[in-house]
Design an enzyme around this catalytic site. Structure first.
Site, PDB file in Angstrom:
ATOM      1  CE  LYS A 109      -4.110  -2.302   1.489  1.00 21.08           C
ATOM      2  NZ  LYS A 109      -3.935  -3.699   1.926  1.00 21.08           N
TER       3      LYS A 109
HETATM    4  C1  LIG Z   1      -4.551  -4.758   1.448  1.00 23.29           C
HETATM    5  C2  LIG Z   1      -3.765  -6.015   1.320  1.00 23.29           C
HETATM    6  C3  LIG Z   1      -4.153  -7.034   0.449  1.00 23.29           C
HETATM    7  C4  LIG Z   1      -5.444  -6.969  -0.354  1.00 23.29           C
HETATM    8  O1  LIG Z   1      -5.399  -5.960  -1.332  1.00 23.29           O
HETATM    9  P1  LIG Z   1      -6.774  -5.426  -1.982  1.00 23.29           P
HETATM   10  O2  LIG Z   1      -6.376  -4.283  -2.839  1.00 23.29           O
HETATM   11  O3  LIG Z   1      -7.631  -5.007  -0.810  1.00 23.29           O
HETATM   12  O4  LIG Z   1      -7.364  -6.556  -2.725  1.00 23.29           O
HETATM   13  C5  LIG Z   1      -3.322  -8.128   0.330  1.00 23.29           C
HETATM   14  N1  LIG Z   1      -2.190  -8.245   1.049  1.00 23.29           N
HETATM   15  C6  LIG Z   1      -1.784  -7.283   1.899  1.00 23.29           C
HETATM   16  C7  LIG Z   1      -0.530  -7.476   2.668  1.00 23.29           C
HETATM   17  C8  LIG Z   1      -2.553  -6.140   2.068  1.00 23.29           C
HETATM   18  O5  LIG Z   1      -2.150  -5.176   2.914  1.00 23.29           O
END
Ligand SMILES: *Cc1c(COP(=O)(O)O)cnc(C)c1O
Length: 459
Positions: A109
């Site tokens: 993210k």
């Molecule tokens: C947020 C997250 C996901 C899922 O991603 P999405 O965009 O919500 O599908 C998978 N793995 C990790 C480590 C995350 O932080």
């Protein structure tokens, strides 16, 4: 480039407007009114480093920002990563790991939220406006968003996480940030409750305007946009390394944000042969791609908490394309889902997406196998993706697995899988014992609204 709402309401918007608005005023999500075809430009992009490639892609969608400013923002955003390649691709066993965890909070993210923080600062600095970000987190968005905007002027952030349902390290990454513009809220409820509160506050238009609310959840288009870049980067690197023409991606999925970025990369002409959507036991999306029925289940806590989600907020964007870009049909679908908790999309064609579910047992056995065979530690989210990816291997199309978090964020799962405390990172080892700040709240939008209003009017 103009942006429209999936529900068809309102006037077309610019990138700048969509960045600040987050959610469309009719409750829909923003999408570009056309998807550029870049297939003719791929060979020219092969030699670009990450930031330069990001600039080329982002400028197509953010054409109302001056190019020199955009280039500077992109370059600064990716300079905060600890790897010179930003998102390196590493061959491990039968797959290629796309390591997305070299940013400040060790999860993918950061790739979008470092960029978003700099974009907000630039746009607000020009207009003199303020922004109050309200966010829900299943663990990783919260800290990445906080690190994206901490200490910046004209921005406050209110982050809700489900109390007791994020990993101890994830919690500390958020609550140890003591900057005045950061407010952590621990909600008595699930992630879906937190997400519902965000939606409730945004749908209260007078409140939204009075408090100048902004969004950093993946409902914000700019996040999806930033994530498109690493699909291109990884495909180009893997083509170069293997000589393959087409590639596959495996994406551990919760809110359908990350995989939706991959779907757009596919629509833009990147030669993606399959997008493998992987869920944990919270498998509403895997069930949907298997049956054509999107139906709500209960949220079960798992080893991959950032995917413990039932209602995938970005899925509406995909459904919009599935509905043939018919906003009226889509709005009807969303209404049916809201009313009945289920939705069937008859005779749907899913282009490149295939889906599977990886349960706790598969998560643990995959972590163990990759550690024993390759000496490579997978975090539990990544392991769900890799475990499901192994059912979709094809020698002609290399499998790129998105490594969405550093394993040290989920040390307990690593101990369970391997019997050893193998996962460490100095950034995380430094957190325990630091002072923290957090407010516990009920799952009630009115309570959160009062907290936001008090901060805004007290300023
Ligand atoms: C947020 C997250 C996901 C899922 O991603 P999405 O965009 O919500 O599908 C998978 N793995 C990790 C480590 C995350 O932080």
């Amino acid at each position: 480039m103009r942006y429209i709402s999936t529900r068809g309401g309102g006037e077309p918007q610019t990138f700048r407007q969509v960045l600040l608005a987050g959610l469309a005023r009719d409750g829909g999500l923003f999408l570009p009114d056309e998807i550029p075809d870049v297939s003719g430009r791929l060979s020219g992009w092969r030699s670009l480093g990450y930031a330069d490639l990001a600039f080329e892609i982002v400028r197509l969608f953010a054409d109302d920002l001056p190019a020199p400013a955009l280039r500077e923002i992109v370059t600064r955003s990716y300079a905060s990563f600890r790897h010179p390649e930003v998102t390196p691709v590493v061959p491990v066993g039968p797959v290629h790991m796309l390591e997305l965890f070299h940013g400040p909070t060790l999860a993918f993210k950061d790739v979008a939220l470092q960029f978003l923080g700099n974009l907000f600062e630039y746009v607000l600095g020009q207009s003199g406006e303020e922004l109050n970000i309200v966010a829900a987190t299943s663990g990783d968005t919260g800290s990445a968003a906080i690190y994206g905007v901490r200490g910046r002027s004209r921005i406050r952030i209110f982050v809700m996480h489900p109390h007791g349902r994020v990993s101890p390290m994830q919690e500390l990454q958020m609550t140890t940030v003591l900057d005045d513009n950061v407010c952590n809220l621990a909600v008595d409820g699930t992630f879906d409750d937190c997400q519902d509160i965000v939606k409730a506050l945004f749908n209260d238009l007078p409140f939204r305007d009075a408090c100048r609310l902004g969004a950093v959840n993946s409902i914000n288009w700019a996040r999806v946009l930033a994530q498109i870049v690493y699909y291109f980067y990884a495909a180009l690197r893997t083509q170069e390394a293997t000589g393959a023409e087409r590639v596959r991606f495996a994406v551990p999925t919760g809110n359908f944000g990350d995989i939706f970025a991959g779907y757009l990369a596919f629509r833009m002409g990147l030669p993606i042969d399959r997008l493998v959507l992987a869920t944990n036991e919270n498998d509403i999306l895997a069930r949907y791609f298997g049956t054509g029925v999107y139906s709500l289940g209960a949220v079960a806590p798992t080893l991959s908490p950032s995917m413990d989600i039932q209602v995938a907020s970005n899925f509406e964007r995909y459904l919009y394309y599935l509905a043939g870009e018919d906003a009226v049909l889509l709005a009807g679908w969303m209404e049916t889902f809201k009313r009945t908790g289920a939705l069937a999309t008859p005779g749907a064609e899913h282009a490149c997406i295939v889906a599977g579910r990886g349960d706790t047992e598969l998560t643990l056995s995959t972590i163990r196998a990759y550690w024993e065979r390759s000496g490579y530690l997978l975090d539990p989210h990544t392991a769900v993706g890799v475990g499901v990816a192994e059912r979709h291997l094809d020698p002609a199309a290399p499998m790129i697995c998105l490594a969405t978090a550093h394993p040290a964020k989920f040390g307990a799962a690593i101990v369970r899988a391997t019997g050893r405390e193998l996962a460490h990172h100095p950034l995380l080892d430094a957190l325990p014992g630091l002072p923290t700040r957090v407010t516990r709240v009920p799952a009630d939008p009115a309570v959160v609204a009062r907290i936001v209003r008090a901060a805004v009017s007290g300023a």
